[in-house]
Design a protein around this motif. Sequence first.
Motif, PDB file in Angstrom:
ATOM      1  N   GLN B  80       0.788  -1.264   0.108  1.00 40.32           N
ATOM      2  CA  GLN B  80       0.052   0.002  -0.054  1.00 40.32           C
ATOM      3  C   GLN B  80       0.822   1.264   0.020  1.00 40.32           C
ATOM      4  O   GLN B  80       0.630   2.288  -0.510  1.00 40.32           O
ATOM      5  N   CYS B  81       2.089   0.956   0.923  1.00 43.60           N
ATOM      6  CA  CYS B  81       2.679   2.619   0.811  1.00 43.60           C
ATOM      7  C   CYS B  81       3.563   2.736  -0.298  1.00 43.60           C
ATOM      8  O   CYS B  81       3.816   3.643  -0.740  1.00 43.60           O
ATOM      9  N   ASP B  86      -0.160   5.048  -0.372  1.00 44.68           N
ATOM     10  CA  ASP B  86      -1.156   5.240   0.941  1.00 44.68           C
ATOM     11  C   ASP B  86      -0.559   5.049   2.138  1.00 44.68           C
ATOM     12  O   ASP B  86      -0.117   3.777   2.748  1.00 44.68           O
ATOM     13  N   GLY B  87      -0.698   6.062   2.874  1.00 44.68           N
ATOM     14  CA  GLY B  87       0.112   6.029   4.309  1.00 44.68           C
ATOM     15  C   GLY B  87       1.745   5.990   4.037  1.00 44.68           C
ATOM     16  O   GLY B  87       2.278   5.372   3.042  1.00 44.68           O
ATOM     17  N   ILE B  89       5.730   6.939   3.653  1.00 42.97           N
ATOM     18  CA  ILE B  89       6.669   5.919   3.958  1.00 42.97           C
ATOM     19  C   ILE B  89       7.355   6.294   5.410  1.00 42.97           C
ATOM     20  O   ILE B  89       7.690   5.482   5.938  1.00 42.97           O
ATOM     21  N   LEU B  92       5.250   4.408   7.947  1.00 41.11           N
ATOM     22  CA  LEU B  92       5.050   2.946   7.798  1.00 41.11           C
ATOM     23  C   LEU B  92       5.307   2.159   9.133  1.00 41.11           C
ATOM     24  O   LEU B  92       4.766   1.283   9.426  1.00 41.11           O
ATOM     25  N   ASN B  95       2.473   2.607  11.392  1.00 36.72           N
ATOM     26  CA  ASN B  95       1.302   2.052  10.812  1.00 36.72           C
ATOM     27  C   ASN B  95       1.584   0.469  11.001  1.00 36.72           C
ATOM     28  O   ASN B  95       0.329  -0.325  11.479  1.00 36.72           O
TER      29      ASN B  95
END
Lengths: 90, 197
Positions: B80-81, B86-87, B89, B92, B95
Amino acid sequence: MISKRVLLTIVVLVIVSPLFGVIGAELVGYHEPLEVAAEKIGLEESEPVWSGILPDYTVPGLPDTIGYILAGFVGVGVLLMPALLRGRQK
Amino acid sequence: MVFYIISLAIVAYSWKRYFKDGDGDVAMLSVMAAAIFAAQMLNWPIPGGTSAHLVGGGLAAVILGPYGGCLAMFLNLVVQCLLMGDGGITALGANAFNMAVVAVFAGYWIYKAALSVLGEDKRALAAFLDGWIGITLAATACGVEIGLSPQFGYPLSVTVPVMAVWHFALGIIEGIVTGAVVWFLARKTPNVLYLER
């Protein structure tokens, strides 16, 4: 072994996902909650270090809905690679 | 940055446990990661301009066990990253801590505890609690991180309740889906569930 039913489920999920992620999001004027929060307190979004190959699940030049599905398949495809490779070896 | 180190350490440890001690099933791991990815694309819009999507950490834990669940969730977050942006780096690490560590491990322990209290056959209910409470805890962790971050101007006393209360309410959906999927799998193919193997 990858069960066909699981794969089918994943494919269906990706195909219907724009209903929620794109169309539904436009209906309610979706904004990423954490981004809204950041804006409210006057936080400028700094230039992202890395915005991704398919930024925010879109494919440049394609409508959002199609792009969302394609981005979905790319993501799923990448994650399925190990399973597919392993499957072929056996 | 601290979360990068913590998360990577736990992911590395999970990797070791999953492949050395466990069954180390690569196919299951990658299918689960892909399924989580697809499930997270289903954003459920909520009038008012926000949305909720499933996280799937609790479900991954019940199917793959805590170590495999952690790995599957981490792989999903990396894709995703890196692919979708999305979100960020830089986020991360945090997350991964919230979703691959807190949601998965807490969810797994809750599931196990619920099974021993309620009885082995109450899998759906245990999975419901696992998904629901796991999400709430992950959101609470996220609230703590935002509150501690100098980037955001709100104190912990604001960020933690906001994240925790909303996810406590919305987490019911996560709980229901987790419970429903586990119920279905337990009836159809119980051997895909970690504790049943």
